[in-house]
Design a protein around this motif. Structure first.
Motif, PDB file in Angstrom:
ATOM      1  N   GLN A 293       0.945  -1.261   0.002  1.00 19.90           N
ATOM      2  CA  GLN A 293      -0.126  -0.041   0.074  1.00 19.90           C
ATOM      3  C   GLN A 293       0.948   1.277   0.022  1.00 19.90           C
ATOM      4  N   CYS A 298      -2.083   4.582   3.514  1.00 14.59           N
ATOM      5  CA  CYS A 298      -1.977   3.912   4.963  1.00 14.59           C
ATOM      6  C   CYS A 298      -2.146   5.076   5.918  1.00 14.59           C
ATOM      7  N   THR A 431       5.944   3.042  -1.205  1.00 12.26           N
ATOM      8  CA  THR A 431       4.930   1.866  -0.373  1.00 12.26           C
ATOM      9  C   THR A 431       5.513   1.927   1.000  1.00 12.26           C
TER      10      THR A 431
END
Length: 442
Positions: A293, A298, A431
């Motif tokens: 993610q 997040c 990420t």
């Protein structure tokens, strides 16, 4: 609070302290009048528990206790104040006896310096109440001599009524339980974070202690850093720090879906803002770590979970642990690690947005402290990370109840969180996995 104290053992919640310097014209009679008026207005200071039930209290007209402590010859009132604060912070909390505040007049042996020190049981005084009582007591002490004492104004809502409102709110539990059952679905306990007795760095078997390490970073660097990350990602400071704490725990072998715990105020109604009391619950903040993610997503996910949770804060942690099995397992199983996160921020003249260096400076001070024995009811540890970002300085506190090696691990986690914060400032588009791999050692 009683549930958590029972879980973590006696002494886990320290008293809160108020210290006020006294001008020469403030007489002993004015001090006694001020604290008497304070206690008449704030009934929580005259309360006592009936047994161990948080909803059963009594309030009595007990006279406030003021004692005078004089510094030894050659010593100063300031030095004595520091020593008394250290002693009173961990003094016993006898909650069955009415009168939850202790007052000490601290004086020089041969000089004009004086202080008033007030020790407050944390069960009836949260951080907000401490600020309320400090301001009210300072105003009472500053009143000019000879002013007619008309008595303190009544609170908009009395302490008894405030407590009754909380009980009534807790009875409307069905909606909250449905919310938390959905939110906590799939929650995994954190375990193995803090080494247990007998493990590497754990010290002698069975030896458990409370400890804290505080690091102070002077200047605006970290305040600017957190402000930069929050603005770049459109997230609150708490959401950013919670997500990064979860990522640091995941990096250390923790689960992908975990709960951090943070205090949430239950002062939603008129009258709570000016009343002494402990109107706060620990609240779970669910963090789900998906390595693929985007960091921005997040942060948004954690923020989106945390903000609605503020509306569902009537039930206590004990109520939720009984009603929601995943939370009960995360709290009441042997071998679990209970992780708390507290974040404070203040605005001000921070370095401009583009001025963040993307690095963590060396701390100006590092102060370790042993706070005494840790006696939990179960095989568990408790770790608290506290970050206070201001334009003048940032304080990072890592607190741990567990084996002697626990505070060092808690300190390392706090360092990891700050390192991840710096990494998020340098790379806003990566990420979760790439951020962790680029910043933290394997």
């Amino acid at each position: 609070m009683l549930f958590l104290e029972g879980l973590f053992g006696p002494g886990i919640f320290r008293n809160t302290l108020i210290s006020l310097p006294l001008r020469p014209e403030v007489t002993g009679a004015r001090i006694r009048s001020a604290i008497s008026r304070l206690e008449r207005r704030q009934e929580a200071l005259r309360s006592a528990l009936v047994g161990r039930a948080p909803y059963l209290q009594r309030i009595e007209d007990v006279p406030p206790r003021l004692r005078t402590v004089v510094a030894r010859p050659g010593g100063s009132a300031g030095e004595l104040l520091a020593a008394r604060k250290a002693a009173c912070l961990g003094s016993p909390q006898v909650r069955e006896i009415p009168g939850r505040a202790e007052y000490e007049l601290i004086e020089d042996s041969a000089g004009p310096e004086r202080f008033l020190l007030v020790t407050l049981d944390h069960l009836v005084c949260d951080g907000h109440a401490e600020r309320v009582l400090t301001a009210e007591l300072a105003a009472l002490l500053a009143e000019e001599p000879g002013r007619a004492d008309s008595g303190p104004a009544e609170l908009p809502v009395g302490y008894r009524e405030l407590c009754e409102q909380r009980v009534e709110a807790a009875t409307r539990a069905e909606r909250e339980i449905r919310y938390w059952s959905r939110t906590l679905d799939g929650l995994e306990p954190v375990a193995g974070l803090i080494p247990r007795p007998g493990g590497p760095g754990a010290g002698r078997a069975g030896e458990l202690l409370l400890g804290q390490v505080q690091k102070l970073y002077r200047g605006p660097a970290l305040h600017t850093l957190v402000d930069t990350v929050c603005r770049a990602h459109g997230a609150t400071a708490f959401a950013v720090l919670a997500a990064l704490t979860a990522a640091a725990i995941w990096h250390r072998g923790g689960p992908r879906t975990l709960a951090l715990f943070t205090p949430v105020s239950t002062r939603q109604r008129s009258g709570f803002d000016v009343a002494a009391g402990c109107f706060v619950h620990d609240r779970p903040v669910v963090c789900r770590i998906d390595p693929d993610q985007a960091v921005k997503d997040c942060f948004a996910s954690v923020m989106g979970q945390n903000l609605p949770a503020l509306r569902f804060s009537a039930l206590s942690v004990a109520d939720l642990a009984c009603a929601v099995p995943p939370l009960g397992a995360a709290l009441l199983s042997d071998g679990v690690d209970y992780v708390q996160l507290h974040v404070g921020t203040a605005g001000g003249a921070a370095t401009p947005f583009a001025g963040a260096t993307g690095r963590v400076p060396e701390p100006d001070e590092r102060t370790p402290r042993d706070l005494g024995p840790f006696r939990p009811a179960l095989d568990l540890s408790v770790t608290t990370l506290r970050f206070e970002f201001t334009p003048e300085a940032t304080a990072a506190r890592a607190f741990c109840g567990g084996p002697p090696g626990g505070p060092a691990v808690a300190e390392e986690i706090a360092d990891d969180v700050l390192a991840l914060l710096a990494g998020a400032a340098r790379d806003a588009d990566g990420t979760v996995a790439s951020l962790v791999e680029s910043v933290l050692p394997r």
